[in-house]
Design an enzyme around this catalytic site. Structure first.
Site, PDB file in Angstrom:
ATOM      1  N   ILE A  61      88.178   4.318 -67.967  1.00 12.92           N
ATOM      2  CA  ILE A  61      87.252   4.287 -69.091  1.00 12.92           C
ATOM      3  C   ILE A  61      86.425   5.569 -69.157  1.00 12.92           C
ATOM      4  CG2 ILE A  61      85.237   3.110 -70.059  1.00 12.92           C
ATOM      5  CD1 ILE A  61      86.332   0.503 -68.835  1.00 12.92           C
ATOM      6  N   VAL A 116      76.933   8.956 -56.907  1.00 11.20           N
ATOM      7  CA  VAL A 116      75.814   8.567 -57.763  1.00 11.20           C
ATOM      8  C   VAL A 116      74.934   7.499 -57.119  1.00 11.20           C
ATOM      9  CG1 VAL A 116      76.831   9.261 -59.952  1.00 11.20           C
ATOM     10  CG2 VAL A 116      77.310   6.984 -59.043  1.00 11.20           C
ATOM     11  N   TYR A 126      84.276  -3.908 -58.622  1.00  9.32           N
ATOM     12  CA  TYR A 126      84.382  -5.324 -58.993  1.00  9.32           C
ATOM     13  C   TYR A 126      85.303  -6.090 -58.050  1.00  9.32           C
ATOM     14  CZ  TYR A 126      87.335  -2.251 -61.790  1.00  9.32           C
ATOM     15  OH  TYR A 126      88.111  -1.201 -62.209  1.00  9.32           O
ATOM     16  N   SER A 150      79.250  -5.904 -68.715  1.00 13.98           N
ATOM     17  CA  SER A 150      80.508  -6.649 -68.797  1.00 13.98           C
ATOM     18  C   SER A 150      80.311  -7.913 -69.626  1.00 13.98           C
ATOM     19  CB  SER A 150      80.983  -7.044 -67.394  1.00 13.98           C
ATOM     20  OG  SER A 150      82.075  -7.941 -67.456  1.00 13.98           O
ATOM     21  N   TYR A 208      78.994  -9.507 -58.531  1.00 21.23           N
ATOM     22  CA  TYR A 208      79.313  -8.659 -59.682  1.00 21.23           C
ATOM     23  C   TYR A 208      78.501  -9.083 -60.903  1.00 21.23           C
ATOM     24  CZ  TYR A 208      82.129  -6.703 -63.516  1.00 21.23           C
ATOM     25  OH  TYR A 208      82.557  -6.049 -64.643  1.00 21.23           O
ATOM     26  N   LYS A 264      75.718  -6.998 -63.148  1.00 17.45           N
ATOM     27  CA  LYS A 264      75.919  -6.717 -64.569  1.00 17.45           C
ATOM     28  C   LYS A 264      74.827  -7.336 -65.437  1.00 17.45           C
ATOM     29  CE  LYS A 264      79.598  -4.147 -64.344  1.00 17.45           C
ATOM     30  NZ  LYS A 264      79.576  -2.746 -64.798  1.00 17.45           N
ATOM     31  N   LEU A 268      88.193  -7.509 -69.742  1.00 17.89           N
ATOM     32  CA  LEU A 268      89.029  -6.928 -68.695  1.00 17.89           C
ATOM     33  C   LEU A 268      89.829  -5.783 -69.317  1.00 17.89           C
ATOM     34  CD1 LEU A 268      90.284  -6.990 -65.828  1.00 17.89           C
ATOM     35  CD2 LEU A 268      91.933  -8.661 -66.718  1.00 17.89           C
ATOM     36  N   VAL A 269      89.619  -4.587 -68.818  1.00 20.86           N
ATOM     37  CA  VAL A 269      90.253  -3.388 -69.378  1.00 20.86           C
ATOM     38  C   VAL A 269      91.337  -2.904 -68.420  1.00 20.86           C
ATOM     39  CG1 VAL A 269      89.876  -1.047 -70.248  1.00 20.86           C
ATOM     40  CG2 VAL A 269      88.059  -2.779 -70.467  1.00 20.86           C
TER      41      VAL A 269
END
Length: 234
Positions: A5, A49, A79, A127, A140, A144, A172-173
């Protein structure tokens, strides 16, 4: 932004005329090449990060290389699927560190640059799972949901500086990272959606481009679910 992404976001913003800083723990040179192929300036920075010092340094390095930062896309995330009783405190802290603490750190490092310019766009990735019932994702989901709260709170604090803060909640990608999910998820989840196919990164890029544009100047503190019609909550 080295893959998945984040890579798709970087290339889309590059095609819109942005200079792009690609931050990742992995080598982001492929994303930089793709951004430069559409005529944009782009540089890669290897950054953890979750490390406050590394994030603060990267904010200075990006400014030196590309100019003041006007757009921040917070896309780092993990995740792992674990039932609650198998989650160690170290697992919990790792989830919160990557998914939530990273956003806090990058926003704190970069908001001063946006305030200086009187304009800024921050987009956080959450999400659609926050509104679903799925086993094995309690840590998770907690991270989120916290992102939704951070987005709302930060939007209030920085609005006077011309900065907007919004979130995108995908389904879900299909990405290299999501391949670690159980294979059956890619059959089950699309059947729960109104649009019954697996989401791909390009399904999200138009929403990002809109949220960072002047057309979205009066939208802030919101979470937009781009998930094929699965999320039922507002």
């Amino acid at each position: 932004a080295a893959r998945g992404i984040g890579e798709a976001f970087a290339v889309r913003l590059a095609s819109e005329g942005a200079s792009v800083a690609v931050l990742d723990q992995k080598d982001g040179s492929a994303t930089v090449t793709a951004c430069r192929a559409v005529g944009a300036k782009a540089e890669a920075f290897v950054v953890d990060v979750c490390d406050p010092d590394a994030v603060a340094t990267s904010a200075k390095d990006v400014r030196a290389a590309l100019g003041r930062i006007d757009v921040l896309v917070n896309n780092a995330g993990i995740y792992p699927n674990q039932l609650f009783e198998s989650i160690s405190f170290a697992d919990w802290r790792r989830m919160m560190s990557v998914n939530l603490d990273s956003m806090f750190l990058t926003c704190q490092a970069i908001v001063p640059q946006m305030r200086e310019g009187g304009w800024g766009r921050i987009v956080n990735m959450t999400s659609n799972a926050t509104g679903l019932v799925i086993p094995g994702f309690s840590h998770y989901l907690a991270s989120k949901m916290a992102i939704v709260g951070l987005t709302r709170g930060l939007a209030t604090d920085v609005a006077e500086y011309g900065i907007t803060v919004n979130a995108i909640g995908p389904s879900l990608v299909r990405t290299p990272g999501s391949a670690s999910n159980p294979a059956e998820f890619f059959n089950i989840v699309p059947q729960m959606q109104a649009i019954k196919r697996v989401e791909v990164p390009e399904d999200l890029t138009g929403t990002l481009a809109y949220l960072v544009s002047d057309d979205a100047a009066f939208i802030t503190g919101q979470t937009l679910y781009v998930d094929g019609g699965l999320q039922r909550t507002s």
